[in-house]
Design an enzyme around this catalytic site. Sequence first.
Site, PDB file in Angstrom:
ATOM      1  N   HIS A  46       0.808  -1.222   0.000  1.00 31.84           N
ATOM      2  CA  HIS A  46       0.000   0.000   0.000  1.00 31.84           C
ATOM      3  C   HIS A  46       0.843   1.275   0.000  1.00 31.84           C
ATOM      4  O   HIS A  46       0.303   2.367  -0.143  1.00 31.84           O
ATOM      5  CB  HIS A  46      -0.926   0.021   1.212  1.00 31.84           C
ATOM      6  N   ARG A  71       7.307  -5.442   3.110  1.00 31.45           N
ATOM      7  CA  ARG A  71       5.989  -6.059   2.896  1.00 31.45           C
ATOM      8  C   ARG A  71       5.778  -6.081   1.396  1.00 31.45           C
ATOM      9  O   ARG A  71       5.670  -5.027   0.751  1.00 31.45           O
ATOM     10  CB  ARG A  71       4.846  -5.303   3.559  1.00 31.45           C
ATOM     11  N   GLU A 147      -5.427 -11.595   7.751  1.00 29.20           N
ATOM     12  CA  GLU A 147      -6.239 -10.378   7.658  1.00 29.20           C
ATOM     13  C   GLU A 147      -7.547 -10.617   6.902  1.00 29.20           C
ATOM     14  O   GLU A 147      -8.139  -9.675   6.388  1.00 29.20           O
ATOM     15  CB  GLU A 147      -5.434  -9.220   7.053  1.00 29.20           C
ATOM     16  N   ASP A 173      -7.814  -4.817   7.475  1.00 26.29           N
ATOM     17  CA  ASP A 173      -8.413  -5.778   6.544  1.00 26.29           C
ATOM     18  C   ASP A 173      -9.193  -6.861   7.286  1.00 26.29           C
ATOM     19  O   ASP A 173     -10.236  -7.308   6.799  1.00 26.29           O
ATOM     20  CB  ASP A 173      -7.329  -6.414   5.661  1.00 26.29           C
TER      21      ASP A 173
END
Length: 253
Positions: A46, A71, A147, A173
Amino acid sequence: MRSNNVLTCWAEGRAAISGWLSIGNSYSAEIVGMSGVDCVTIDLQHGMTDISDMIVMLQAISTTPATPFVRVPNAEPSVIMKALDAGSYGVICPMVNSADDARVLVNAASYPPIGQRSFGPARGLLYGGSDYAQYANKTVVCLAMIETNEGLAAIDEICAVDGLDGIFIGPADLGLSLGKGSVLDPIDAEVRDSIDYCLKRAKAAGKHAGIFCPSGKVAAQRATQGFDFVVPNSDANLLKSALATELKAVMDK
Ligand code: 3PY
Ligand code: MG
């Protein structure tokens, strides 16, 4: 091979604290790396970062005492291998919903005989040292993000995957998946209970457990609860909230 601070924290029985980089810039990466955190995670999912940003950010983090993690955007093996070749010492993989998903992650992040990581650790050798190949499997940390409600239902099978070091909870999430909204510090009982349940199941399986937090205060509570990898929010969110506080002070004068 250069050691991994996160493994050192775990060996000493304390939670590792990770910074979180959403801003694709080497200067902000360096600032966070120098802040006193044990680890710095570059967010390719993200964050406003791409692979080229990641490489210069890893170079900047190399000049700091913090250990670099990435990530990745998903469990695509080529991206996991690229992040590790560029010198990341940990991979956090989003949306791990099954033991098979976790195996894809471990497979991409581990050299044979554990996995099928292809050999070519360009910056890994520079950052880690000439004995990188010998120790990489033991030094690189793999965390599977729980998530979704599928991940929650498969938590025991996921935690049973050999070579997986632990789980990392994405509260926003997870809340969305449970139909409760995307909140980083959920107050909803079902989301809170699900997070507690994941922590318990991970610990029962002998795995580590991390979580993204909206603040240092919540990260401290999570570490006291037993989480051993905590993130006290991202660079972008911290910049936003620090600016809001300072702006308010000027405007309220
Ligand atoms: C989430 O809360 O879903 C996250 O992925 C945090 O990074
Ligand atoms: Mg998420």
